[in-house]
Motif scaffolding. Structure first.
Motif: not given
Length: 355
Positions: A167-172, A239-245, A252-257, A264-269
């Motif tokens: 969702n928010s990660a897909i948009v990003e 692909s977005t899931a792999i970065r989070v996992v 490690g550090a990761l900036h992601t939505s 919290l409802p929905g997604g945020y950075p």
């Protein structure tokens, strides 16, 4: 004796497959990845293909199947004690978001008319069982099944979950790939309820909000022209899931939505570092404003999640029309009964074909 695993992928559907096959390209260390499913045949096949892919890529992950007969808290607890994973990614629910592409029936018509939010009890059941089953461990739980709303309810119940994906990660991801952006500093505040309208270019609906280098951009300017939306979108989710996992695994550090963090409802950075999420909003929006925006997406899905679960608008009317006894909503503690009743409704309506 069962093998230990660094990562567990729970599920054997198209999204689980996409994530497993994406992990076969990861070249960091000798990862051990268990694939859990009710069908040993399916997860064995996935593991064989993933291991062959890893060999082809010259990477080192090792995949192995782990069949369990039922997705219950007790079964998940036994599996977790045997495998001792650091991260579990849940990609199994009682309702696929892509079912309508397989043919129309009274059930898919109900979802189309009432909104995807009516499937919340079906999305919730396995996630709740998993959270209960691993409650005594420190394993990170990543939920891929409607986390924008499911994780909110889990939080209300006091059930532990770490975050969601999609969702928010897909948009990003789509925005970062756009020729006009030219920066990795893309931050998204958005909800599952915003995603479909954004992908379809529906200007009349509330949209995800997007910032590039701390400057807000009209998100519709950056939307991809995909045509019909189908399971191919799982490739982006994977692909977005792999970065989070991998960030949760290695610290490690990761900036992601991402959606589904801390109720919290929905997604945020966020900044994800050392397995901890820190909200990383742009300078011109407060957390209250961000939450209020994502509540608009929640309502677009036909839900209002406060202390209880309320079906609103078309969702309530559609469920009332088919005689669902919880059409107005339910107390989160009632989730086992509500999930069972909605499963029965789904199975009944699936038998009724529509034009």
């Amino acid at each position: 004796m069962a093998k230990s695993a660094d990562i567990v992928i729970l599920g054997s559907g198209s999204l689980a497959q996409g994530i497993v096959y994406a992990l076969s390209q990861v070249s960091i260390g000798s990862l051990r990845i268990a694939i859990i499913g009710r069908s040993t045949v399916k997860v064995t096949r996935m593991a064989l293909i993933a291991n062959a892919r890893a060999a082809g890529f010259g990477t080192r992950p090792i995949f192995f199947p782990f069949g369990i007969p039922e997705f219950t808290a007790s079964a998940f607890s036994r599996a977790s004690r045997s495998l001792k994973p650091k991260v579990i990614l849940l990609a199994a629910s009682l309702q696929s978001p892509w079912e309508s592409s397989q043919g129309k029936n009274a059930w898919t018509k109900l979802i189309a008319e009432g909104g995807f939010g009516i499937t919340l009890p079906l999305q919730l059941k396995i996630a709740a069982e998993l959270s209960r089953g691993v409650s005594n461990s420190e394993t990170a739980i990543v939920n891929a099944c409607y986390p924008d709303c499911v994780n909110v309810v889990l939080h209300r119940l006091g059930f532990r979950t770490t975050c969601g994906i999609g969702n928010s990660a897909i948009v990003e991801a789509f925005c970062r790939s756009h020729d006009a952006v030219g920066s990795d500093d893309v931050r998204v505040v958005g909800h599952h309820g915003h995603l479909s309208g954004w992908l379809k270019g529906n200007k009349s609906r509330s949209q995800p909000r997007v910032w590039v280098k701390d400057k807000e951009i009209t998100s519709l300017r950056l939307r991809p022209d995909l045509g019909p939306i189908d399971e191919d979108l799982n490739s982006v989710t994977s692909s977005t899931a792999i970065r989070v996992v991998m960030s949760l695994l290695l610290g490690g550090a990761l900036h992601t939505s991402v959606p589904g963090v801390e109720g919290l409802p929905g997604g945020y950075p966020f900044l994800l570092k050392g397995r901890r999420f820190t909200l990383h909003l742009p300078s011109d929006i407060t957390s209250d404003e961000a939450i209020a925006h994502n509540k608009t997406g929640e309502r677009l899905d036909g839900l209002d999640l406060g202390s209880g679960v309320k079906f609103i608008g078309k969702a309530c009317r559609s469920l009332t029309d088919v005689g669902f006894e919880y059409a107005e909503g339910f107390d989160p503690v009632e989730w086992p009964c509500v999930s069972d009743r909605m499963t029965a409704l789904r199975d009944r309506l699936r038998l009724l074909r529509v034009a």
